[in-house]
Design a protein around this motif. Structure first.
Motif, PDB file in Angstrom:
ATOM      1  N   ASP A 102       0.646  -1.216  -0.495  1.00  0.00           N
ATOM      2  CA  ASP A 102       0.212  -0.229   0.292  1.00  0.00           C
ATOM      3  C   ASP A 102       1.182   1.521   0.016  1.00  0.00           C
ATOM      4  O   ASP A 102      -0.019   2.250   0.048  1.00  0.00           O
ATOM      5  CB  ASP A 102      -0.492   0.225   1.143  1.00  0.00           C
ATOM      6  N   ASP A 105       0.232   3.446  -3.367  1.00  0.00           N
ATOM      7  CA  ASP A 105      -0.394   4.640  -3.537  1.00  0.00           C
ATOM      8  C   ASP A 105      -0.058   5.874  -2.512  1.00  0.00           C
ATOM      9  O   ASP A 105      -1.131   6.552  -2.302  1.00  0.00           O
ATOM     10  CB  ASP A 105      -1.953   3.791  -3.128  1.00  0.00           C
ATOM     11  N   GLU A 108       1.961   8.390  -3.264  1.00  0.00           N
ATOM     12  CA  GLU A 108       1.723   8.871  -3.464  1.00  0.00           C
ATOM     13  C   GLU A 108       0.242  10.129  -3.768  1.00  0.00           C
ATOM     14  O   GLU A 108       0.487  11.286  -4.231  1.00  0.00           O
ATOM     15  CB  GLU A 108       1.492   8.385  -5.387  1.00  0.00           C
ATOM     16  N   GLY A 109      -0.436   9.538  -2.976  1.00  0.00           N
ATOM     17  CA  GLY A 109      -1.833   9.743  -2.914  1.00  0.00           C
ATOM     18  C   GLY A 109      -2.052  11.309  -1.668  1.00  0.00           C
ATOM     19  O   GLY A 109      -2.404  12.129  -2.198  1.00  0.00           O
ATOM     20  N   LEU A 117      -5.245   7.777   1.030  1.00  0.00           N
ATOM     21  CA  LEU A 117      -6.108   6.546   1.005  1.00  0.00           C
ATOM     22  C   LEU A 117      -6.677   6.458   1.213  1.00  0.00           C
ATOM     23  O   LEU A 117      -7.037   5.793   2.144  1.00  0.00           O
ATOM     24  CB  LEU A 117      -4.690   5.647   1.022  1.00  0.00           C
TER      25      LEU A 117
END
Length: 625
Positions: A102, A105, A108-109, A117
């Motif tokens: 995870d 993500d 970056e998120g 996220l």
């Protein structure tokens, strides 16, 4: 050597860094710098939180944002069932059950594009289409963290971070401005009672040792936490070891001791490693050793590893173990404060008790005594486990009710089951029922109900729990852990367990119930130490509140909860069975036969009552009778 002014300088410098670990309520897009806190307690570490930290650092470096994000390994946040836990500040976004896969993500998120996220965000923090900070959840809202104040806030392996949270300020205050008696009086007036189980007034114990006219005295920390399901002391040592070191130095000053020992279980490797590192740092900073803070006060700490004997939680057995002898209790008096380790006056406090000392010194006795009830001051840390939604570590004010802890903080009973009982105090405690849910949690109330505070284990049970089996489980534990020194405990617990075994096997008699009560009271009254004196509590409390279950086992030859194997059997309802053959294929003893698409049958003679058929049946055709 660093003097008090140096500590203030460290505090000022590090405070700015830790300011980023506060929930500010800002929108994600307005954040310039983030702190990513990753739980480094035993539970989350066993779920690979170390790999998550490594993956976070790698991903952050790959994006070149090291100057905008810090990754911190902390102590336990409390919600252990949701681990590995990651919290991102200043928004206070709580991520649960994070996996290494995870991390790209998440970075970056959330860290790059300011978009949390969603799939990993703890569900209880979501409401009204928004993500709220974790402190607003039911689990955290009613807690008051004193002993756990730094767990999840600081890196426990960095002394500067502890100093930034007013760490060692209390020690400086004591050494610079207070007499030994003033320190003892402050602890007395606070009303702090020992959190290791006995509940003896801490300041009075310190006074006894201080009054002894002896050149050599010892300060001992009992970190031999051995109750099944208990992990309060371990979590404090893992998340905030300096709080214990500072408190031991304060206590050493107050009673006139120059040497301390921490007796900790060897099976707590993370706690031991962080404690040893913290002691080394404290020595390097001049906070342990000779001439502490330039005051001439001398105090040092050594660590002794316990081999896992539950009886070594008893203070005289613990001291025998430190001295290199077999861990067995001694008759009292003399009490350790008068004649303890190597025959010298010694004070023993457990980890949680010591974790309260520095805040009491800094904020005053009146502040602490204003929390809790008349005779039970302050807060208590509980390891909340069993059949409850939010298992984990909680710290609540004394006087809160069992209902609030179990149903509000704990989130209630999972899977729509009914609450049946709660065991407080571990093997030494007793089982309380639904009628006790609105009783307050304090030393005297729990004792009056046949249970006890103990070190802080709180195991919740639902309608599927057999209370006879619960009593048998705890007696099996205490029987194994008896040191064997005194006959009432050595023989009595064995005979009591034999009676419970008879009942769970369907061989008990009504006379056994009277015999069990009589034997339990004999063990309580005649045993040498608290292990034996409290061992019958689970039996006596279940006999008192759940006698009908004992009668069902004896008279009806049934276990109402379907737990005791000798008193249950499995059958397949032909009306519900679809003939899928799954139960037959999974049966380890080939006790199920039949034809596909026709009802299957269980051979009760061949059945070993493992329950696999019950667990795998998708049509609820398998029943326990």
């Amino acid at each position: 050597m660093k003097l008090l002014t140096d500590l203030e300088a460290i505090k000022t410098l590090t405070e700015a860094k830790l300011a980023n670990r506060q929930i500010t309520g800002v929108e994600a897009g307005a954040v310039d710098y983030r702190s990513v806190m990753v739980c480094g307690g035993t539970g989350c570490t066993s779920s690979d939180s170390n790999k998550i930290i490594a993956a976070l650092n790698k991903e952050i470096a790959g994006h070149g944002i090291e100057d905008k994000v810090e990754v911190v390994r902390t102590g336990c946040f409390g919600l252990c069932e949701l681990g590995p836990v990651v919290i991102v500040y200043p928004e206070g976004v709580f991520y649960s059950r994070v996996e290494v896969k995870d991390i790209p993500d998440l970075v970056e998120g959330h860290l790059l594009n300011n978009k949390p996220l969603d799939r990993l965000v703890y569900e209880k923090t979501k409401a009204d289409g928004k993500i709220h900070n974790f402190e607003e959840t039911d689990f955290f809202r009613k807690q008051k963290r004193i002993a756990l104040r730094n767990c999840g806030v600081i890196d426990p392996e960095v002394i500067d971070e502890y100093i930034s949270q007013d760490g060692y300020k209390a020690l400086g205050k004591v050494l610079m401005t207070m007499s030994r008696q003033q320190v003892i009086d402050t602890v007395k007036q606070s009303g702090l009672r020992g959190r290791g189980g006995g509940g003896f007034t801490t300041g009075v114990k310190w006074q006894f040792a201080a009054d002894q006219d002896k050149a050599q005295k010892y300060m001992i920390c009992n970190a031999d936490e051995g109750d099944p399901g208990a992990f309060m002391d371990r979590s404090i040592l893992e998340g905030d070891p300096h709080s214990v070191i500072e408190a031991m130095a304060i206590a050493g000053y107050a009673i006139g001791a120059d040497q301390g020992f921490v007796y900790v279980r060897a099976e707590y490797p993370i706690a031991v490693q962080r404690l040893m590192k913290a002691i080394k740092q404290a020595r390097e900073y001049g906070l342990l050793g000779d001439n502490i803070l330039g005051t001439g006060f001398k105090f040092d700490i050594d660590v002794r590893l316990g081999a896992g004997a539950f009886v070594c939680g008893e203070e005289t057995a613990l001291m025998n173990s430190i001295e290199g002898r077999r861990g067995m209790p001694n008759p009292k008096p003399p009490f350790p404060a008068v004649e303890g380790l190597w025959g010298q006056p010694s004070v023993i406090n457990n980890v949680e008790t010591l974790a309260n000392i520095a805040p009491i010194v800094l904020r005053g006795a009146d502040w602490y005594s204003g929390i809790g009830t008349e005779k039970s001051k302050g807060t208590k840390v509980f390891a909340l486990g069993g059949k409850v939604v939010n298992t984990g570590l909680v710290e609540v004010p004394m006087g809160i009710t069992l209902r609030e802890v179990i149903f509000e903080i704990g989130g209630g009973i999972p899977n729509g089951k009914k609450f049946k009982a709660v065991q407080t105090g571990g093997p030494s405690g007793g089982c309380l029922t639904e009628e006790h849910l609105d009783c307050t949690i304090d030393f005297d109330t729990l004792t009056s109900l046949g249970s006890m505070m103990g070190s802080g284990g709180m195991i919740v049970m639902d309608e599927d729990t057999c209370m006879v089996d619960v009593a048998r489980f705890y007696l099996d534990f205490t029987r194994d852990e008896s040191c064997g020194k005194c006959t009432p405990c050595r023989v009595g617990t064995k005979r009591l367990l034999e009676m419970l075994d008879k009942i769970t096997e369907g061989k008990g008699t009504i006379q056994d119930l009277d015999d069990m009560e009589r034997l339990s009271n004999t063990i309580k009254n005649a045993s040498l130490c608290a292990l034996g004196q409290t061992a019958p509590n689970p039996v006596l409390s279940t006999l008192k509140f759940f006698r009908e279950e004992y009668m069902a086992h004896i008279v009806d030859q049934k276990c109402p909860s379907g737990v005791c194997k000798s008193l249950i059997s499995y059958t397949i309802d032909p009306e519900l069975c679809r003939g899928c053959s799954l139960c037959a294929r999974k049966c380890p003893n080939n006790a199920i036969s039949g034809k596909v698409k026709e009802p299957y049958v269980i051979d009760t003679v061949a059945c070993i009552k493992c329950g696999v058929c019950f667990d795998v049946c998708k049509f609820k055709a398998v029943a326990i009778v």
